[in-house]
Design an enzyme around this catalytic site. Structure first.
Site, PDB file in Angstrom:
ATOM      1  N   CYS A   1      28.076  -8.078 -35.908  1.00 15.14           N
ATOM      2  CA  CYS A   1      29.159  -8.591 -35.588  1.00 15.14           C
ATOM      3  C   CYS A   1      29.431  -9.985 -35.528  1.00 15.14           C
ATOM      4  CB  CYS A   1      29.920  -8.003 -34.206  1.00 15.14           C
ATOM      5  SG  CYS A   1      31.752  -8.869 -34.199  1.00 15.14           S
TER       6      CYS A   1
ATOM      7  N   GLY B   1      32.762  -1.144 -46.112  1.00 17.36           N
ATOM      8  CA  GLY B   1      33.620  -1.668 -45.311  1.00 17.36           C
ATOM      9  C   GLY B   1      34.800  -2.058 -45.960  1.00 17.36           C
ATOM     10  N   ARG B   2      35.062  -3.105 -46.239  1.00 14.06           N
ATOM     11  CA  ARG B   2      36.626  -3.708 -46.615  1.00 14.06           C
ATOM     12  C   ARG B   2      36.892  -3.123 -48.104  1.00 14.06           C
ATOM     13  NH1 ARG B   2      35.569  -9.563 -47.323  1.00 14.06           N
ATOM     14  NH2 ARG B   2      33.570  -9.027 -47.778  1.00 14.06           N
TER      15      ARG B   2
END
Length: 373
Positions: free
Chosen positions: A92, A218-219
């Site tokens: 992160c 992910g995106r």
């Protein structure tokens, strides 16, 4: 699992995981939950680790900066049979996380990283533990090779690498060469690649170029849950020996997109047990679902203010469901992009790879301050 849904805050709740699973197979990871909050059993953390009975593998991602707390959280998950897989977040790049020494900042302290991973693996017993990380903090402070070897030695089941540093955030192009280097350095543990997988073709290309065992998406799946059907088909054929297989990519009509969007709301209603909250939560997905389709700004604005399932049916019913997939306009990058920015870190964090007494105290305070999920 060769296909993994990356944990994304506010996105990969039970509802979205179930929706993706309806389109294709994979490992669908929960939103990140802080280990301290989990140990304290805060209502929000307990909700985040919940899984529907249809979820075949209950996967939970933990964040923490203290080996003891991580161990306690993992022990709880295993002892109470709440997870079949545990992922540790070391990737992160969000300032509120890295500023406390967590996420992508933590592997710089190699002794702390090793201690956390070792503690988690020991507490997990037969439940597999994986780690997800970035290349490092910035170009001058690269950690992924050392961290990958340390995680391997600790006994993890797999290491996933996002091919960007924390400083790069989600900008530029992911470094697949770094992913290939990690794969070569760790021949005795599974390595997964993450970064710039917008299509099934991208996933196969990453596997061909890097030799990874699978991909983390992910995106690329935002507003496109059907991508998991494409990925399952394409990677399955690749693993069966087809080189650069022809991929029959899903090209949903506008009506099929509307059906997926409505199904998403239905699942959110079941998840939140609150129709109003579900409708508020889905609003952020509107632009992703209808990217490239000729629906107009007024339609998007009204759908982004949807108040109920009935209201959603009414608005979606205005669409011409026969409108074909718009092609490239609906593809490519989506979600957060951002720009290169200095990584927020604890004071003097980069002075040494070892954890100092002052930093140890800071991290203990950080564990307490992030309590709440």
């Amino acid at each position: 699992m060769p296909v993994v849904l990356a944990p994304m805050a506010g996105i990969t709740n039970t509802a979205y995981r179930r929706l993706c699973q309806e389109y294709g197979g994979g490992l669908f990871v929960s939103e990140m939950v802080t280990s301290r909050a989990l140990v304290e059993r805060t209502p929000e953390s307990m909700r985040l680790i919940g899984h529907h009975e249809s979820e075949k593998i209950r996967s939970v991602q933990l964040y923490g900066v203290d080996p003891k707390t991580i161990s306690e959280a993992v022990t709880m998950l295993v002892a109470e049979d709440r997870a079949d897989h545990i992922d540790l977040n070391f990737g992160c790049p969000v300032p509120k996380v890295t500023r406390k020494g967590g996420g992508a900042a933590l592997p710089w302290k190699s002794d702390l990283f090793s201690s956390i991973v070792t503690s988690a693996v020991k507490a997990a017993g037969d439940v597999p533990v994986t780690v997800k990380m970035r290349k490092g903090i910035d170009a001058d402070h690269i950690t992924y090779l050392d961290a990958g070897k340390s995680a391997r030695d600790a006994g993890v089941a797999a290491v996933a690498l996002h091919g960007r540093t924390a400083e790069e955030y989600y900008s530029g192009i992911a470094d697949w060469d770094a992913i290939a280097q990690l794969r070569a350095a760790l021949p005795d543990v599974q390595v997964l690649g993450n970064g710039d997988i917008w299509s099934a073709e991208d996933a196969v290309r990453m596997m061909e170029q890097t030799g990874v065992d699978g991909v983390v998406v992910g995106r690329g799946c935002l507003g496109r849950p059907w991508l998991f059907g494409d990925l399952e088909q394409a990677i399955g054929r690749y693993l069966q020996g087809e080189k650069s297989p022809e991929i029959a990519t899903a090209m949903p009509t506008l009506g099929e997109v509307a059906e997926a969007f409505y199904r998403h709301i239905e699942l959110l209603v079941e998840f939140f047990e609150d129709e109003g909250r579900a409708c508020r939560d889905v609003r952020k997905h509107v632009a992703w679902y209808f990217k490239g389709y000729p629906v107009g700004g007024d339609f998007r604005a009204r759908l982004a203010q949807v108040e109920s399932l009935e209201h959603a049916r009414e608005i979606l019913g205005e669409l011409d469901g026969t409108v074909a997939y718009p092609g490239e306009d609906a593809e490519g990058p989506r979600g957060r992009l951002g720009s290169v920015k200095s990584c927020a870190l604890p004071e003097n964090w980069l002075d040494s790879r070892e954890l100092s007494p002052s930093h140890k105290l800071q991290l203990q305070q950080a564990e307490l301050s992030v309590s709440g999920g």
